[in-house]
Motif scaffolding. Structure first.
Motif, PDB file in Angstrom:
ATOM      1  N   HIS A 217       0.078   0.790  -3.741  1.00 53.16           N
ATOM      2  CA  HIS A 217      -0.898   2.081  -4.417  1.00 53.16           C
ATOM      3  C   HIS A 217      -1.267   2.860  -5.549  1.00 53.16           C
ATOM      4  O   HIS A 217      -1.916   3.193  -6.165  1.00 53.16           O
ATOM      5  CB  HIS A 217      -2.272   1.780  -3.235  1.00 53.16           C
TER       6      HIS A 217
ATOM      7  N   SER B  22      -6.718  -7.428 -15.954  1.00 51.29           N
ATOM      8  CA  SER B  22      -5.766  -7.859 -14.031  1.00 51.29           C
ATOM      9  C   SER B  22      -5.396  -6.409 -13.390  1.00 51.29           C
ATOM     10  O   SER B  22      -4.884  -6.259 -11.969  1.00 51.29           O
ATOM     11  CB  SER B  22      -4.199  -8.613 -13.434  1.00 51.29           C
ATOM     12  N   TRP B  23      -5.348  -5.304 -14.125  1.00 54.04           N
ATOM     13  CA  TRP B  23      -5.827  -4.035 -12.995  1.00 54.04           C
ATOM     14  C   TRP B  23      -6.361  -3.754 -12.192  1.00 54.04           C
ATOM     15  O   TRP B  23      -7.577  -3.770 -12.242  1.00 54.04           O
ATOM     16  CB  TRP B  23      -5.448  -2.983 -14.509  1.00 54.04           C
ATOM     17  N   ASP B  24      -6.027  -3.507 -11.437  1.00 54.96           N
ATOM     18  CA  ASP B  24      -7.051  -3.265  -9.674  1.00 54.96           C
ATOM     19  C   ASP B  24      -7.295  -1.422  -9.876  1.00 54.96           C
ATOM     20  O   ASP B  24      -6.770  -0.627 -10.308  1.00 54.96           O
ATOM     21  CB  ASP B  24      -6.132  -3.652  -8.735  1.00 54.96           C
ATOM     22  N   SER B  25      -8.493  -0.917 -10.380  1.00 58.36           N
ATOM     23  CA  SER B  25      -8.906   0.323  -9.730  1.00 58.36           C
ATOM     24  C   SER B  25      -9.078   1.210  -9.195  1.00 58.36           C
ATOM     25  O   SER B  25      -8.565   2.006  -9.350  1.00 58.36           O
ATOM     26  CB  SER B  25     -10.475   0.115 -10.402  1.00 58.36           C
ATOM     27  N   ALA B  26      -8.303   0.554  -8.184  1.00 55.95           N
ATOM     28  CA  ALA B  26      -8.174   1.384  -7.214  1.00 55.95           C
ATOM     29  C   ALA B  26      -6.087   1.513  -6.934  1.00 55.95           C
ATOM     30  O   ALA B  26      -6.611   2.346  -6.120  1.00 55.95           O
ATOM     31  CB  ALA B  26      -7.988   0.123  -5.604  1.00 55.95           C
ATOM     32  N   LEU B  27      -5.955   1.551  -7.750  1.00 58.37           N
ATOM     33  CA  LEU B  27      -4.437   1.446  -8.043  1.00 58.37           C
ATOM     34  C   LEU B  27      -4.105   2.962  -8.704  1.00 58.37           C
ATOM     35  O   LEU B  27      -4.843   3.036  -9.464  1.00 58.37           O
ATOM     36  CB  LEU B  27      -3.788   1.124  -8.669  1.00 58.37           C
TER      37      LEU B  27
ATOM     38  N   GLN C 293      -3.807  -0.956 -17.385  1.00 53.63           N
ATOM     39  CA  GLN C 293      -5.130   0.238 -17.150  1.00 53.63           C
ATOM     40  C   GLN C 293      -6.029  -0.983 -17.900  1.00 53.63           C
ATOM     41  O   GLN C 293      -7.107  -1.481 -17.686  1.00 53.63           O
ATOM     42  CB  GLN C 293      -5.036   1.532 -16.920  1.00 53.63           C
TER      43      GLN C 293
ATOM     44  N   ASP D 133       0.931  -1.085  -0.325  1.00 51.97           N
ATOM     45  CA  ASP D 133       0.438  -0.034  -0.191  1.00 51.97           C
ATOM     46  C   ASP D 133       0.941   1.256  -0.529  1.00 51.97           C
ATOM     47  O   ASP D 133       0.186   2.407   0.294  1.00 51.97           O
ATOM     48  CB  ASP D 133      -0.787  -0.133   1.147  1.00 51.97           C
TER      49      ASP D 133
END
Length: 154
Positions: free
Chosen positions: A26, A53-58, A49, A3
């Motif tokens: 993050h 596997s892209w995390d929208s929180a990143l 993006q 994080d």
């Protein structure tokens, strides 16, 4: 660093910062003055993006600016991890000035327990470490030295 907020100065291809994201950071800010290199990092960002596997929180952004100018202009929260990978011709005095400016502007702070990873030529003179900070490890890989700087533990 799970994080973590990560700053990649002299980002080049952006590989160090992207690796940090893949290992749990993050937020990533990649700073690169060279327009072609910055464009490459932006293309990498767009590919990442669009991946399933892209995390929208990143969060990842690219700033096309000289590292010294980014640091001097900075007014946000301190980063937990800062990569500095200047060209080998970057003078020791310039490294010292950049480190001091990072602390003065709040890019790096004792309170955030910022870890600074500085890459230099193994032939270069070690920079003076700012007061309140310590060089706690150095790793040499052929022509490259990697310096690990953290807030003093004493």
């Amino acid at each position: 660093m799970e994080d973590a907020r990560v700053l990649d100065l002299f980002a080049g291809t952006g590989a160090l910062g992207v690796e940090a994201l893949s290992r749990g950071a993050h937020e990533l800010v990649s700073v690169e003055a060279n327009s072609q290199a910055a464009a490459l990092i932006l293309r990498t960002l767009k590919v990442l993006q669009s991946s399933k596997s892209w995390d929208s929180a990143l969060s990842m952004r690219v700033v096309r600016k000289r590292a010294e100018q980014f640091v001097a202009d900075y007014s946000g929260e301190a980063f937990e991890l800062v990569f500095i990978d200047p060209p080998y011709a970057y003078e020791t005095a310039d490294c010292e000035s950049l480190l001091a400016s990072m602390i003065a502007s709040g890019v790096a702070s004792v309170a955030a327990d910022t870890l600074i990873v500085l890459e230099r030529s193994a032939r270069s003179v070690l920079p003076a470490i700012p007061e309140g900070w310590e060089l706690f490890d150095t790793r040499n890989y052929g022509e490259t030295s990697v310096l690990f700087i953290q807030p003093s533990r004493d």
